[in-house]
Design an enzyme around this catalytic site. Structure first.
Site, mmCIF file in Angstrom:
data_model
loop_
_atom_site.group_PDB
_atom_site.id
_atom_site.type_symbol
_atom_site.label_atom_id
_atom_site.label_comp_id
_atom_site.label_asym_id
_atom_site.label_seq_id
_atom_site.Cartn_x
_atom_site.Cartn_y
_atom_site.Cartn_z
ATOM 1 C CG ASP A 274 66.448 23.215 48.121
ATOM 2 O OD1 ASP A 274 65.640 23.108 47.171
ATOM 3 O OD2 ASP A 274 66.920 24.304 48.481
ATOM 4 C CE LYS B 35 70.452 24.880 49.332
ATOM 5 N NZ LYS B 35 69.179 24.704 50.105
ATOM 6 C CE LYS C 151 68.487 27.637 47.780
ATOM 7 N NZ LYS C 151 67.233 27.082 48.369
#
Lengths: 227, 227
Positions: B98, B162, B191
């Site tokens: 991430d 995300k 996400k």
């Protein structure tokens, strides 16, 4: 301790480290650092080049240093990543790096991992003839951990040990600076940072042993009268 | 949207990213992720090796993925440092990274710098057959900036976009997830993370288009009844 305003200014790193910082704010930071005679401007890696360019335009015998942060503010990135980040910062003209110790390793008592990480960065900095400050995030440490990381610093000899990132809970405290000054070898300087918003507090920290003050509003620090 | 508890669990990255995280907490996180059937455990780079070791001991056909964070949470470190951090994480067994977008470049409208940084990381991840999520910190962006970074993602094709780090102000919002789902190509998943503490909110985010939920208390998320 009775410091004149210019003596105090010469100990301040004028600092802006927010993730969404604007170039105009960095330009202002650099101009203010020149105007007030601050020790340095402390900016994120992405703004080192801009800060160096800003200061290169200024004619003065006493310019602020460009300072940046490495592994900031978590400290848990891989040593190889921190080294790469430091190398780029030096290449772009940073004179000082404020590196976050691997707090994850430290809090888990993995002192060899803490040491290896710092050793690599301190060696790189020394080989590059630059200044390195090791941020220990003192407010997150027990007394025992703070003493131990200062003893480690005595063995590895960074230029400075720095109290705080300003992003992980409370910042500098008088107590932490006093402990650091007691344990650290005389040749290792102290930078106090995080939550320093009043001149009186800055002067107390200096009296307790801090050589440098990191502050996001250095001008306000100067403006207030000494307590 | 009516998700069973196990369907919801299979969408959650069980997450612990504090700078002073303890190994015991990571061990518990991994055990819980196995027990509840979470999608992944999301841990700092320094804990990837430990998490991989923890999960290697478990006999199961459906193990959580080890997820870590890169350039976290500021995003303003040099691309070379992020690449080095990602490479180490992959070498140590992370299956998903991430990565925080260079928010400094983004907020200053330097889109070519944003693109080059992401391009390098997405290419590395694709070459390594791993999953990459691009954290855009939606709460810090204007609508125009959020749309533009999603359009950039459409061109670069990361696996996920995300919403949030959870460390720079507010986290996920329904509005941001809806905008992202409208703009992002169907093949790019979302996400949602940051401040998701109730099952009802998680389910709303999923209904709005979120495929994965990042949460530091995934078990509590499961425990509450749907709103």
């Amino acid at each position: 301790m009775d410091l004149s305003t210019s003596e105090l200014a010469a100990r301040i790193d004028h600092t802006a480290l927010a993730p969404g910082l604007l170039l105009e704010a960095v330009d202002a930071l650099c101009a203010e650092a020149v105007e007030y005679g601050f020790a340095g401007v402390c900016v994120p890696p992405w703004f080192v080049e801009r800060s160096v360019q800003n200061l290169a335009k200024v004619k003065s015998s006493r310019l602020p240093e460009v300072v940046t942060v490495i592994g900031f503010p978590m400290g848990y990135s891989a040593t190889a990543a921190k080294i790469e980040e430091a190398r780029r910062a030096f290449d772009q003209g940073a004179r000082e790096i404020d590196v976050v110790v691997n707090l994850a390793a430290l809090k888990n008592g993995r002192w060899s991992a803490v040491r290896d990480d710092l050793q690599s960065l301190i060696t790189l900095s020394a080989m590059s003839s630059r200044t390195i400050k090791v941020i220990v995030e003192s407010a997150m440490l027990s007394d025992t951990e703070l003493i131990k990381v200062c003893e480690l610093a005595n063995a590895l000899e960074p230029d400075f040990v720095k109290t705080s990132t300003g992003f992980n809970g409370p910042g500098a405290s008088l107590k932490a600076v006093k402990t650091m000054r007691e344990v650290l070898a005389p040749g290792i300087r102290i930078k106090a940072s995080g939550g320093i918003r009043e001149r009186g507090f800055a002067e107390e920290l200096i009296a307790a042993g801090a050589d440098r003050i990191g502050a996001s509003n250095g001008i306000a620090l100067l403006g207030e009268n000494a307590s």
